[in-house]
Design a protein around this motif. Structure first.
Motif, PDB file in Angstrom:
ATOM      1  N   PHE A 298     -18.883  15.767  28.157  1.00 19.07           N
ATOM      2  CA  PHE A 298     -19.968  15.988  29.121  1.00 19.07           C
ATOM      3  C   PHE A 298     -19.911  17.394  29.712  1.00 19.07           C
ATOM      4  N   TYR A 299     -18.702  17.898  29.974  1.00 16.23           N
ATOM      5  CA  TYR A 299     -18.599  19.242  30.539  1.00 16.23           C
ATOM      6  C   TYR A 299     -19.139  20.278  29.559  1.00 16.23           C
ATOM      7  N   SER A 300     -18.761  20.154  28.288  1.00 16.14           N
ATOM      8  CA  SER A 300     -19.299  21.082  27.285  1.00 16.14           C
ATOM      9  C   SER A 300     -20.819  20.991  27.224  1.00 16.14           C
ATOM     10  N   ARG A 301     -21.349  19.797  27.390  1.00 19.82           N
ATOM     11  CA  ARG A 301     -22.803  19.635  27.352  1.00 19.82           C
ATOM     12  C   ARG A 301     -23.474  20.437  28.467  1.00 19.82           C
ATOM     13  N   THR A 302     -22.829  20.558  29.621  1.00 17.74           N
ATOM     14  CA  THR A 302     -23.419  21.301  30.739  1.00 17.74           C
ATOM     15  C   THR A 302     -23.312  22.807  30.550  1.00 17.74           C
ATOM     16  N   VAL A 303     -22.446  23.258  29.634  1.00 13.85           N
ATOM     17  CA  VAL A 303     -22.140  24.688  29.516  1.00 13.85           C
ATOM     18  C   VAL A 303     -22.669  25.304  28.234  1.00 13.85           C
ATOM     19  N   SER A 304     -22.512  24.633  27.097  1.00 17.29           N
ATOM     20  CA  SER A 304     -22.808  25.233  25.795  1.00 17.29           C
ATOM     21  C   SER A 304     -24.305  25.360  25.539  1.00 17.29           C
ATOM     22  N   ARG A 305     -24.695  26.506  24.998  1.00 16.27           N
ATOM     23  CA  ARG A 305     -26.093  26.730  24.636  1.00 16.27           C
ATOM     24  C   ARG A 305     -26.533  25.781  23.518  1.00 16.27           C
ATOM     25  N   THR A 306     -25.580  25.242  22.748  1.00 13.76           N
ATOM     26  CA  THR A 306     -25.930  24.299  21.689  1.00 13.76           C
ATOM     27  C   THR A 306     -26.377  22.958  22.248  1.00 13.76           C
ATOM     28  N   MET A 307     -26.189  22.763  23.568  1.00 12.15           N
ATOM     29  CA  MET A 307     -26.609  21.523  24.222  1.00 12.15           C
ATOM     30  C   MET A 307     -27.466  21.862  25.443  1.00 12.15           C
ATOM     31  N   ASP A 308     -27.036  21.508  26.649  1.00 13.00           N
ATOM     32  CA  ASP A 308     -27.855  21.725  27.837  1.00 13.00           C
ATOM     33  C   ASP A 308     -27.442  22.933  28.648  1.00 13.00           C
ATOM     34  N   GLY A 309     -26.488  23.721  28.171  1.00 15.06           N
ATOM     35  CA  GLY A 309     -26.020  24.887  28.902  1.00 15.06           C
ATOM     36  C   GLY A 309     -26.671  26.172  28.432  1.00 15.06           C
ATOM     37  N   GLU A 310     -26.123  27.307  28.858  1.00 17.05           N
ATOM     38  CA  GLU A 310     -26.708  28.597  28.516  1.00 17.05           C
ATOM     39  C   GLU A 310     -25.705  29.584  27.932  1.00 17.05           C
ATOM     40  N   TRP A 311     -24.506  29.115  27.565  1.00 22.08           N
ATOM     41  CA  TRP A 311     -23.446  30.037  27.168  1.00 22.08           C
ATOM     42  C   TRP A 311     -23.078  29.877  25.696  1.00 22.08           C
ATOM     43  N   ASP A 312     -22.859  31.026  25.042  1.00 17.16           N
ATOM     44  CA  ASP A 312     -22.374  31.056  23.661  1.00 17.16           C
ATOM     45  C   ASP A 312     -20.876  31.348  23.681  1.00 17.16           C
ATOM     46  N   TYR A 313     -20.111  30.572  22.947  1.00 22.18           N
ATOM     47  CA  TYR A 313     -18.673  30.814  22.849  1.00 22.18           C
ATOM     48  C   TYR A 313     -18.162  30.148  21.579  1.00 22.18           C
TER      49      TYR A 313
END
Length: 338
Positions: free
Chosen positions: A207-222
């Motif tokens: 769930f935390y990755s979902r809030t952060v990753s641009r591949t899901m609901d976030g805005e960050w690429d890493y």
């Protein structure tokens, strides 16, 4: 021990550079840490900035590495020289055949931190010196989650080394609180003695990755290999080391530098996804962390950030701006005398 290598271009591109810091090898072979610096061309500023003559060292959390370019830009704009440390077996420092993130004592990271501080000009005074050498630049330590716990313990063991400590959602207490920690520690310790690197059940549902990753609901690429969606496997010896750190914090530390702790205004720890997770900490119980933060030393400030994620600097832009404003205001109060 081999000498540190030269600064080379970093994966984040210009103006980021990285320096490999060779450390003592362990049972898994070669061990290194990696220091990243932000080195844009100098600019003329007409007014003294809050973090002038200051060096910042950032340490990441569990299953993580440094990629927050905006954070580096913020500190540069404040007048600081910004550095970030990928600890051994994380991110840039992870080597083939190593157990990601594994240590059996958080004090092992003293070597990583010492190497980083020496590289940026804050090496420890030698025993032969009759008196400590005066430092021309101040030092701010900035730690996220497990990195915040690691730096808190380090600052307690090394009085006088840092001028300030900033904690971004530090993991200062177990999610089951002190009673749960006391009950679980003997069982996990026994498991660690039998098989220290056994894979424990993965309770991270992503769930935390979902809030952060641009591949899901976030805005960050890493890099998802260095920061997996459900985190690295947890091992009992590592968890025993973290729980021991929690116990030390609960007993009270004596950090002699002012401490700023940044936290989300609320937690959402549930076994199923909910949109509330996009505006809260889904990793820690923030009220418990705030209570533990007050036990770090005599001068502690807690800043609550509405709608912040577990890493407040990966939250939505308005939240990040509030976090940066909180730091700037705090620096003007506690570091202005410098």
């Amino acid at each position: 021990m081999a000498n540190a290598r030269e600064w080379v271009p970093d994966i984040l591109g210009e103006p980021f550079e990285q320096l490999t810091l060779p450390l003592r090898p362990d049972a898994e072979g070669e061990v290194v840490a990696t220091l990243v610096r932000y080195s844009p061309p100098p600019r003329l500023h007409l007014h003294r900035r809050p973090a002038a003559d200051t060096d910042v060292l950032y340490v990441h959390g569990w299953s993580d590495y440094f990629f927050q370019t905006e954070l580096a830009e913020f500190w540069h704009d404040q007048g600081a020289r910004f550095h970030a440390l990928d600890l051994r077996k994380y991110g840039r420092s992870l080597r083939d055949g190593q157990t990601p993130g594994f240590v059996d004592d958080l004090a092992v990271y003293d070597e990583d931190i010492a190497a980083a501080l020496a590289a940026i000009g804050h090496g420890e005074t030698s025993a032969e010196d009759a008196a400590p050498r005066p430092r021309s630049r101040r030092l701010i330590l900035l730690g996220h989650s497990t990195g915040g716990l690691t730096l808190s313990l380090w600052a307690d063991r090394h009085p006088g080394r840092a001028d300030a400590l900033i904690l971004n959602s530090p993991w200062l207490e177990f999610q089951a609180r002190s009673a749960g920690r006391a009950a679980l520690t003997p069982l996990i310790d026994l498991h660690a003695r039998i098989d220290p690197k056994a894979a424990m059940p993965n309770v991270d549902l992503g769930f935390y990755s979902r809030t952060v990753s641009r591949t899901m609901d976030g805005e960050w690429d890493y890099d998802l290999a260095w920061r997996p969606i459900r985190g690295f496997p947890v091992h009992p010896a590592w968890l025993v080391a973290v729980l021991a750190g929690h116990a030390r914090v609960a007993a009270g530390l004596h950090i002699d530098a002012p401490v700023l702790t940044l936290l989300s205004a609320r937690s959402t720890l549930l076994p199923h996804w909910t949109p509330d997770m996009l505006t809260s900490d889904v990793v820690l119980v923030v009220r418990d962390i705030a209570q533990r933060a007050l036990q770090l030393g005599p001068t502690v400030t807690v800043s609550w950030l509405e709608d912040a994620l577990h890493d407040v600097f990966l939250s939505r832009p308005p939240v990040r701006q509030a976090a940066y404003a909180s730091i700037t205001q705090w620096m003007r109060g506690y570091l202005s005398a410098g």
